[in-house]
Design a protein around this motif. Structure first.
Motif, PDB file in Angstrom:
ATOM      1  N   UNK A 108     -14.472 -50.940  81.944  1.00  0.00           N
ATOM      2  CA  UNK A 108     -13.071 -50.545  82.147  1.00  0.00           C
ATOM      3  C   UNK A 108     -12.090 -51.641  81.738  1.00  0.00           C
ATOM      4  N   UNK A 109     -12.578 -52.628  81.041  1.00  0.00           N
ATOM      5  CA  UNK A 109     -11.700 -53.705  80.597  1.00  0.00           C
ATOM      6  C   UNK A 109     -10.752 -53.196  79.513  1.00  0.00           C
ATOM      7  N   UNK A 110      -9.487 -53.568  79.614  1.00  0.00           N
ATOM      8  CA  UNK A 110      -8.503 -53.177  78.616  1.00  0.00           C
ATOM      9  C   UNK A 110      -8.777 -53.885  77.291  1.00  0.00           C
ATOM     10  N   UNK A 111      -8.683 -53.121  76.224  1.00  0.00           N
ATOM     11  CA  UNK A 111      -8.870 -53.696  74.896  1.00  0.00           C
ATOM     12  C   UNK A 111      -7.534 -53.770  74.175  1.00  0.00           C
ATOM     13  N   UNK A 112      -6.540 -54.222  74.894  1.00  0.00           N
ATOM     14  CA  UNK A 112      -5.220 -54.451  74.300  1.00  0.00           C
ATOM     15  C   UNK A 112      -4.499 -55.510  75.130  1.00  0.00           C
ATOM     16  N   UNK A 113      -3.534 -56.140  74.505  1.00  0.00           N
ATOM     17  CA  UNK A 113      -2.687 -57.097  75.217  1.00  0.00           C
ATOM     18  C   UNK A 113      -1.232 -56.685  75.050  1.00  0.00           C
ATOM     19  N   UNK A 114      -0.458 -56.903  76.118  1.00  0.00           N
ATOM     20  CA  UNK A 114       0.949 -56.531  76.129  1.00  0.00           C
ATOM     21  C   UNK A 114       1.793 -57.710  76.577  1.00  0.00           C
ATOM     22  N   UNK A 115       2.950 -57.839  75.981  1.00  0.00           N
ATOM     23  CA  UNK A 115       3.936 -58.800  76.463  1.00  0.00           C
ATOM     24  C   UNK A 115       5.316 -58.269  76.116  1.00  0.00           C
ATOM     25  N   UNK A 116       6.303 -58.708  76.880  1.00  0.00           N
ATOM     26  CA  UNK A 116       7.665 -58.265  76.604  1.00  0.00           C
ATOM     27  C   UNK A 116       8.633 -59.405  76.835  1.00  0.00           C
ATOM     28  N   UNK A 167      12.112 -56.336  74.006  1.00  0.00           N
ATOM     29  CA  UNK A 167      11.151 -56.321  72.909  1.00  0.00           C
ATOM     30  C   UNK A 167       9.747 -56.205  73.492  1.00  0.00           C
ATOM     31  N   UNK A 168       9.006 -55.208  73.030  1.00  0.00           N
ATOM     32  CA  UNK A 168       7.643 -54.954  73.498  1.00  0.00           C
ATOM     33  C   UNK A 168       6.663 -55.368  72.400  1.00  0.00           C
ATOM     34  N   UNK A 169       5.726 -56.222  72.755  1.00  0.00           N
ATOM     35  CA  UNK A 169       4.719 -56.696  71.804  1.00  0.00           C
ATOM     36  C   UNK A 169       3.366 -56.108  72.180  1.00  0.00           C
ATOM     37  N   UNK A 170       2.709 -55.505  71.207  1.00  0.00           N
ATOM     38  CA  UNK A 170       1.458 -54.801  71.460  1.00  0.00           C
ATOM     39  C   UNK A 170       0.399 -55.289  70.478  1.00  0.00           C
ATOM     40  N   UNK A 171      -0.784 -55.584  70.997  1.00  0.00           N
ATOM     41  CA  UNK A 171      -1.934 -55.919  70.148  1.00  0.00           C
ATOM     42  C   UNK A 171      -3.107 -55.067  70.624  1.00  0.00           C
TER      43      UNK A 171
END
Length: 729
Positions: free
Chosen positions: A146-154, A164-168
């Motif tokens: 269930x580990x998230x395979x994305x990173x988020x920062x704003x 500003x939303x940063x998505x990887x």
């Protein structure tokens, strides 16, 4: 009031005298009434009319905001963000209503759709084998841990009220940033192309943000969606839908370079929704990237029990490449399309939370952008589209039919002006050699067999010009034909015509356009069709690059047939304004959105009333929508065209139409005399089939579409008639 009753086809005339204490349309020289048929409630209850609003007060359930952080705010709105998934909620500070991107109320969804509801965007991509996939942000997780395979920062810029939303996305290997900016009651969402990074083998093909924004489960909320189909359509929130599939429609239509097939077209890149009529609403205006965007409505019961609508932005196109002796191969564009995505959500409150309020917002935007210009326009007019000639193909020779000459037009003008019909505007259709069949982007020289064009110098007229189509009795594409990306001929398949029709390459049209404009200015000026509502590219020009080329075509406003937003700034007269939507069965209402937008600014003329299936209803719509009547006419009888390409121009004989043109003009003029050139500021269905339209100068018009007399504030509105009065009661 004086009236004239027209019974089709006998034109029986008789007089009815009615008096009113209000300002009433009663200055006609002849008395008439268009009530030649009773109107069934089934017709008035159909989606060709606007229905009575359910104004049940909608009280939103209390919402759990624990996972949401207040991020930016102003006097109008407060934006909350869920930092775990970038879902947003928007508080309308005026009404207290909360708009959500994650549709939290009455939610009954499986885990897949729960992830999609809570994701800020849905995207599609193709892998190295060109296999297509559709995913949400939250679909990227390790199914074992269930580990998230994305990173988020704003990051938040409080000075500009921008987030500003940063998505990887780590598993599919896409990285990008998008922004949300708050400005009054407007939220601007933007994705800059240069922030997109594809650092693996997958290729992005489309993206859509906040697919569940404004979504409604079943009929839990009284309200509707607005769709800019034709003049305007509503889809009210009902428990079931007559369709079981999605409705997609391209803004400005599918690019003909990729496909010449006919699909649903939206001339204006907008849509909206209402939760509680006259309570809370929103309006979406696609400001950047509309040429690559597609509107989509998904009805309740399709995939999930939600009504929802959104815009999808296509980042790559795909097409089928024919392989001899094998199945077609799907080809994907190598590079991302070079354009930025941008759209604005405007939050509507109270009396503006309806389709009229949406039209006001859109009008203000068009004015601010210099697209919509105020044109002096203070009296009713009539548009007469005059068919000159066509021919019937014979075994050895063709047989020409000269349907209307310049002398005939002068006779028509004399007869109509003597009957008090003023402000006539003529367009000359197929007055070129070869007539309607042979008219194309180069074949428009005036045919002297139809008279002398100079004879018309004292009239207000334009010369019909549609450069996009090439028609021929021969199955031989012209050398200038548009070829699609897979090297197919841009051909239109006409099952009911004895001709072949092709699209002309846009580069040829643009190259020839200055010469055509110069020549047609000698013929009263250009009345542009085709290019006015077709937006397409070719092999050497990207679709978004075509804006600049279209923009340079004209240095003055001209008459346009059903122009889209791109051509609206160059429109002096809006011809063949649609008075219905595209009649899809899931639409529930017909509304004059575009007429409200144009009101007080650009003179708009109706579709050709002589082709109407229910003329008396459409004449009342002309009054309801505040537009000018229009007809397509010939001096000779239309049956002569039965074996020509023009055989669908039936009921055009002026000899039969003359009394209708005269009587309709006086009838409509009497209705609109006090409001012509004014802006429409309100429109309400006060009873089934009875509409009240309010104008900026305080005048109201009551239109009664029914077969019964309607009493309005002590006054009688006759069946299938109208009442004009002061709006200060």
């Amino acid at each position: 009031m004086k009236k004239l009753i027209l019974f089709l086809p006998l034109l029986i005339v008789f007089t009815l005298i009615v008096s009113f204490h209000m300002i009433y349309a009663g200055s006609n020289d002849k008395e008439f009434d268009y009530n030649f048929n009773s109107v069934s409630s089934t017709l008035l209850d159909s989606n060709l009319f606007t229905q009575v609003d359910d104004k049940t007060v909608y009280v939103q359930e209390e919402m759990d905001m624990d996972d949401f952080e207040k991020t930016i705010e102003n006097e109008d709105l407060t934006i909350f963000v869920n930092n775990d998934n970038f879902a947003i909620r928007i508080l309308n500070n005026k009404t207290g209503y909360i708009w959500t991107s994650d549709a939290p109320l009455n939610r009954k969804l499986n885990s897949l759709w729960t992830r999609r509801v809570e994701s800020p965007f849905i995207y599609t991509y193709r892998d190295i084998d060109s296999t297509p996939f559709e995913k949400s942000l939250l679909d990227s997780f390790d199914k074992t841990t269930d580990e998230k395979l994305f990173t988020l920062s704003k990051s938040v810029d409080e000075n500009s009220n921008k987030v500003t939303f940063n998505v990887d996305i780590l598993d599919t290997k896409f990285r990008f940033s998008y922004t949300l900016t708050l400005d009054g009651a407007n939220i601007h969402i933007a994705l800059k192309n240069d922030t997109i990074e594809e650092y693996g083998t997958n290729r992005l093909t489309s993206i859509s943000f906040y697919q569940f924004f404004g979504a409604v489960r079943s009929d839990y909320v009284p309200g509707y969606y607005f769709i800019p189909s034709g003049n305007g359509a509503l889809v009210r929130f009902e428990a079931t839908s007559p369709i079981s599939s999605a409705f997609p429609a391209r803004f400005y239509g599918q690019d003909l370079y990729y496909s010449s097939s006919s699909n649903s077209v939206l001339n204006y890149p907008v849509f909206g929704g209402v939760h509680g009529i006259d309570q809370n609403g929103y309006f979406v205006n696609v400001t950047d990237g509309a040429e690559f965007a597609e509107y989509k409505y998904e009805p309740t019961g399709f995939r999930v029990d939600y009504h929802r609508q959104f815009a999808t932005f296509n980042l790559r196109e795909s097409y089928a490449q024919k392989i001899p002796g094998s199945n077609d191969r799907i080809i994907i564009e190598k590079n991302l399309k070079q354009y930025d995505i941008g759209y604005t959500i405007t939050i509507l409150s109270d009396d503006d939370a309806n389709y009229v309020g949406m039209a006001k917002v859109y009008k203000a935007y068009l004015i601010n952008k210099g697209i919509l210009h105020k044109i002096s326009n203070n009296s009713l007019g009539v548009h007469l589209d005059v068919l000159g000639s066509d021919y019937e193909k014979g075994l050895f020779f063709k047989k020409n039919y000269y349907m209307t000459t310049t002398d005939d037009i002068l006779n028509i003008n004399k007869e109509l002006t003597e009957e008090g019909v003023d402000n006539l505007y003529y367009t000359l259709r197929s007055f070129n050699k070869g007539g309607n069949t042979d008219a194309n982007y180069q074949e428009y020289k005036f045919d002297r067999k139809l008279g002398d064009i100079k004879d018309l110098n004292d009239l207000d007229f334009g010369y019909y010009y549609n450069p996009t189509l090439y028609t021929s009795y021969k199955n031989k594409p012209p050398k200038e034909v548009l070829k699609t990306i897979n090297n197919m001929i841009g051909e239109i398949f006409l099952w009911d015509k004895p001709v072949y029709q092709y699209y002309i390459d846009i580069a040829e049209i643009i190259d020839h356009f200055p010469m055509a404009k110069k020549d047609l200015d000698k013929y009263g000026g250009m009345a542009l069709d085709g290019l006015s509502n077709k937006f397409y590219s070719n092999r050497n020009n990207k679709r978004n690059e075509m804006y600049a080329k279209y923009d340079k075509l004209l240095d003055e406003p001209i008459s346009m047939y059903n122009p889209n937003q791109i051509m609206l700034k160059d429109t002096s007269k809006y011809l063949t304004t649609p008075i219905n939507h595209d009649r899809f069965r899931f639409f529930t209402d017909n509304v004059p959105f575009i007429q409200i937008v144009l009101s007080g600014y650009v003179p708009a003329y109706s579709e050709f009333l002589n082709f109407s299936a229910n003329m008396n209803m459409d004449i009342l719509k002309v009054i309801d929508y505040g537009i000018n009547p229009a007809y397509l006419i010939t001096w000779e009888q239309s049956h002569l065209l039965s074996n020509t390409y023009s055989n669908d121009y039936y009921a055009t004989y002026y000899g039969n139409l003359k009394p209708y043109i005269i009587d309709t003009y006086h009838y409509v003029k009497a209705a609109l005399a006090d409001v012509y050139g004014e802006e429409i500021i309100s429109r309400d269905v006060i009873s089934e089939g009875v509409v009240k339209v309010g104008y900026a100068n305080g005048i109201d018009i009551i239109i009664n579409y029914t077969s019964d007399t309607y009493e309005y504030e002590g006054q009688q509105v006759n069946p299938q008639d109208y009442l004009v009065g002061s709006g200060d009661k």
